[in-house]
Design an enzyme around this catalytic site. Structure first.
Site, PDB file in Angstrom:
ATOM      1  N   TRP A  51     -15.640  34.196 -13.924  1.00  0.00           N
ATOM      2  CA  TRP A  51     -16.077  35.151 -14.948  1.00  0.00           C
ATOM      3  C   TRP A  51     -17.332  35.896 -14.522  1.00  0.00           C
ATOM      4  O   TRP A  51     -17.524  37.055 -14.858  1.00  0.00           O
ATOM      5  CB  TRP A  51     -16.337  34.405 -16.248  1.00  0.00           C
ATOM      6  CG  TRP A  51     -16.708  35.279 -17.401  1.00  0.00           C
ATOM      7  CD1 TRP A  51     -15.864  36.060 -18.146  1.00  0.00           C
ATOM      8  CD2 TRP A  51     -18.008  35.461 -17.971  1.00  0.00           C
ATOM      9  NE1 TRP A  51     -16.565  36.709 -19.140  1.00  0.00           N
ATOM     10  CE2 TRP A  51     -17.887  36.361 -19.057  1.00  0.00           C
ATOM     11  CE3 TRP A  51     -19.271  34.947 -17.662  1.00  0.00           C
ATOM     12  CZ2 TRP A  51     -18.969  36.753 -19.835  1.00  0.00           C
ATOM     13  CZ3 TRP A  51     -20.351  35.338 -18.440  1.00  0.00           C
ATOM     14  CH2 TRP A  51     -20.196  36.232 -19.504  1.00  0.00           C
ATOM     15  N   TYR A 104     -11.589  40.017 -16.752  1.00  0.00           N
ATOM     16  CA  TYR A 104     -12.844  39.890 -16.029  1.00  0.00           C
ATOM     17  C   TYR A 104     -13.019  41.011 -15.017  1.00  0.00           C
ATOM     18  O   TYR A 104     -12.206  41.170 -14.094  1.00  0.00           O
ATOM     19  CB  TYR A 104     -12.927  38.540 -15.321  1.00  0.00           C
ATOM     20  CG  TYR A 104     -12.794  37.339 -16.229  1.00  0.00           C
ATOM     21  CD1 TYR A 104     -12.979  37.433 -17.605  1.00  0.00           C
ATOM     22  CD2 TYR A 104     -12.483  36.090 -15.707  1.00  0.00           C
ATOM     23  CE1 TYR A 104     -12.853  36.330 -18.427  1.00  0.00           C
ATOM     24  CE2 TYR A 104     -12.358  34.981 -16.524  1.00  0.00           C
ATOM     25  CZ  TYR A 104     -12.544  35.107 -17.882  1.00  0.00           C
ATOM     26  OH  TYR A 104     -12.418  34.009 -18.689  1.00  0.00           O
ATOM     27  N   GLN A 108      -8.100  26.160 -23.838  1.00  0.00           N
ATOM     28  CA  GLN A 108      -9.376  26.419 -23.181  1.00  0.00           C
ATOM     29  C   GLN A 108     -10.405  26.860 -24.218  1.00  0.00           C
ATOM     30  O   GLN A 108     -10.548  28.048 -24.508  1.00  0.00           O
ATOM     31  CB  GLN A 108      -9.217  27.476 -22.084  1.00  0.00           C
ATOM     32  CG  GLN A 108     -10.465  27.576 -21.214  1.00  0.00           C
ATOM     33  CD  GLN A 108     -10.254  28.423 -19.970  1.00  0.00           C
ATOM     34  OE1 GLN A 108     -11.024  29.339 -19.720  1.00  0.00           O
ATOM     35  NE2 GLN A 108      -9.222  28.125 -19.194  1.00  0.00           N
ATOM     36  N   TRP A 153     -14.577  25.744 -21.255  1.00  0.00           N
ATOM     37  CA  TRP A 153     -15.474  26.692 -20.619  1.00  0.00           C
ATOM     38  C   TRP A 153     -16.875  26.569 -21.202  1.00  0.00           C
ATOM     39  O   TRP A 153     -17.064  26.032 -22.285  1.00  0.00           O
ATOM     40  CB  TRP A 153     -14.955  28.123 -20.734  1.00  0.00           C
ATOM     41  CG  TRP A 153     -14.802  28.718 -22.103  1.00  0.00           C
ATOM     42  CD1 TRP A 153     -13.732  28.577 -22.940  1.00  0.00           C
ATOM     43  CD2 TRP A 153     -15.736  29.565 -22.791  1.00  0.00           C
ATOM     44  NE1 TRP A 153     -13.940  29.285 -24.102  1.00  0.00           N
ATOM     45  CE2 TRP A 153     -15.154  29.909 -24.039  1.00  0.00           C
ATOM     46  CE3 TRP A 153     -16.988  30.085 -22.472  1.00  0.00           C
ATOM     47  CZ2 TRP A 153     -15.798  30.733 -24.970  1.00  0.00           C
ATOM     48  CZ3 TRP A 153     -17.635  30.900 -23.386  1.00  0.00           C
ATOM     49  CH2 TRP A 153     -17.028  31.211 -24.615  1.00  0.00           C
ATOM     50  N   SER A 154     -17.850  27.018 -20.437  1.00  0.00           N
ATOM     51  CA  SER A 154     -19.268  26.971 -20.797  1.00  0.00           C
ATOM     52  C   SER A 154     -19.757  25.560 -21.098  1.00  0.00           C
ATOM     53  O   SER A 154     -20.460  25.330 -22.086  1.00  0.00           O
ATOM     54  CB  SER A 154     -19.558  27.883 -21.995  1.00  0.00           C
ATOM     55  OG  SER A 154     -20.942  28.129 -22.119  1.00  0.00           O
ATOM     56  N   GLN A 188     -25.119  25.632  -6.287  1.00  0.00           N
ATOM     57  CA  GLN A 188     -24.969  25.133  -7.652  1.00  0.00           C
ATOM     58  C   GLN A 188     -23.728  24.255  -7.783  1.00  0.00           C
ATOM     59  O   GLN A 188     -23.741  23.243  -8.484  1.00  0.00           O
ATOM     60  CB  GLN A 188     -24.888  26.301  -8.632  1.00  0.00           C
ATOM     61  CG  GLN A 188     -26.180  27.082  -8.794  1.00  0.00           C
ATOM     62  CD  GLN A 188     -26.009  28.321  -9.642  1.00  0.00           C
ATOM     63  OE1 GLN A 188     -24.951  28.950  -9.623  1.00  0.00           O
ATOM     64  NE2 GLN A 188     -27.031  28.685 -10.400  1.00  0.00           N
ATOM     65  N   ASN A 201     -23.738  20.362  -8.898  1.00  0.00           N
ATOM     66  CA  ASN A 201     -23.063  19.997 -10.140  1.00  0.00           C
ATOM     67  C   ASN A 201     -21.926  19.008  -9.926  1.00  0.00           C
ATOM     68  O   ASN A 201     -21.594  18.230 -10.828  1.00  0.00           O
ATOM     69  CB  ASN A 201     -22.534  21.255 -10.833  1.00  0.00           C
ATOM     70  CG  ASN A 201     -23.652  22.105 -11.418  1.00  0.00           C
ATOM     71  OD1 ASN A 201     -24.752  21.624 -11.679  1.00  0.00           O
ATOM     72  ND2 ASN A 201     -23.380  23.381 -11.616  1.00  0.00           N
TER      73      ASN A 201
END
Length: 338
Positions: free
Chosen positions: A21, A54, A176, A204-205, A290, A294
């Site tokens: 995204w 996107y 989702q 998501w997020s 990242q 993560n």
């Protein structure tokens, strides 16, 4: 990397999925996009999530270029349909016309013959659900998708869609939703129904648009290059969390994370992944490192006292109202028919 079945289906996905995204941001270039996908592959991510919306299709093109040369059978690629893809009245929604045209366009941009899960990006109130599901069935039966999924559907919408999918001999395997320790909207209604039906969450997020990484501190300006500082990159999603109360509570999570050897981002991811209905969490990245950092969250096992400590801090400011399921992300005004 760790892996899990999507709901009760036979499809196995990586617990962390890479979502591009972020390619809609004006601050990213093709080289960074490629580097992030390569980093995802290097940590063992095999599941990649995108959408025709996107960057107006450029995200699918970017992902296709980055995955070119990879063994297709070793990947799980997800994309979505619903949002406007052109100026015409039929260039949006979940009509038979738009679904059939959109899958062809998405496959062309991805440079692939099929996607693993084709997802309804939102629920279309202007199209009969029967028409939508019949169109999805045609996509699956023609071999252009293996499974179907939905995004930000209510519990009742998931239940109705799942029943129709069963009648049409296709599998609705995933939902989702937005989900994090600050956005707990799916917990009350959507997740219990999905568990009952064997539908897995690909959330998501999980880092609440970066708020749960701790990079936003109360009383300080937003870091250069961060999403909060980029008005072209969905800042409106962040606004409710950019308060001194929320940001201060996030900072108070640092000793909790430190006691279990995690960063704030890793703690937030481990909190999401502990839920038995969560098959995967979708991560974006603006820097390859990242993803490497993560991914360490996969080895974390949060004890009940750690979860209780997180909930005690964030619970009072977490959003939980199930009625927000369909309004939990910014909506392009063209999504709504005049």
């Amino acid at each position: 990397m760790k892996f899990r079945h999507v709901g009760n289906s036979g499809l196995i996905v990586s617990r962390l999925a890479y979502g591009n995204w972020l390619t809609r941001s004006s601050t990213r270039g093709a080289e960074t996009d490629l580097a992030c996908v390569r980093a995802a592959l290097d940590v063992g991510i095999t599941t990649f999530d995108t959408a025709d919306l996107y960057a107006e299709g450029a995200a699918e093109e970017s992902l296709g270029r980055a995955l070119k040369g990879e063994r297709r059978e070793g990947l799980e690629v997800l994309t979505k349909v619903f949002a406007p893809t052109g100026p015409g009245r039929n260039d949006m929604g979940l009509s038979r016309k738009h679904i059939r045209e959109s899958i062809e366009s998405s496959l062309r941009r991805l440079g692939m013959e099929y996607v693993d899960i084709y997802q309804a990006h939102r629920y279309d109130h202007s199209t009969p659900l029967e028409e939508t599901m019949e169109a999805f069935a045609d996509v699956v039966h023609s071999g252009k998708a293996h499974y179907i999924g939905v995004s930000e559907w209510t519990a009742e919408q998931v239940r109705r869609g799942h029943a129709l999918a069963h009648e049409l001999r296709i599998r609705l395997v995933s939902n989702q939703p937005q989900y994090s320790a600050l956005w707990r909207v799916p917990e009350a209604e959507v997740m219990p129904v999905c568990e009952e039906l064997g539908v897995g969450q690909i959330v998501w997020s999980p880092l609440a648009q970066g708020v749960l990484t701790g990079k936003y501190a109360p009383g300080q300006g937003w870091p250069e290059g961060s999403r909060a500082a980029d008005t072209n990159d969905g800042t409106e999603v962040l606004t409710p969390w950019l308060t001194d109360d929320v940001l201060g509570r996030v900072q108070r999570l640092r000793p909790i994370a430190g006691d279990v050897g995690l960063t704030l981002a890793q703690l937030a991811l481990a909190w999401v992944l502990r839920h038995p209905n969560v098959s995967a969490a979708v991560l974006g990245a603006s820097r390859p490192e990242q993803l490497t950092d993560n991914a360490k969250a996969l080895d974390a096992r949060l004890d009940d006292d750690v979860v209780a400590a997180v909930d005690a801090l964030l619970g009072p400011v977490a959003t939980r109202d199930p009625a927000l399921t369909e309004t939990s992300s910014p909506v392009d005004p063209r999504w709504r028919l005049a």
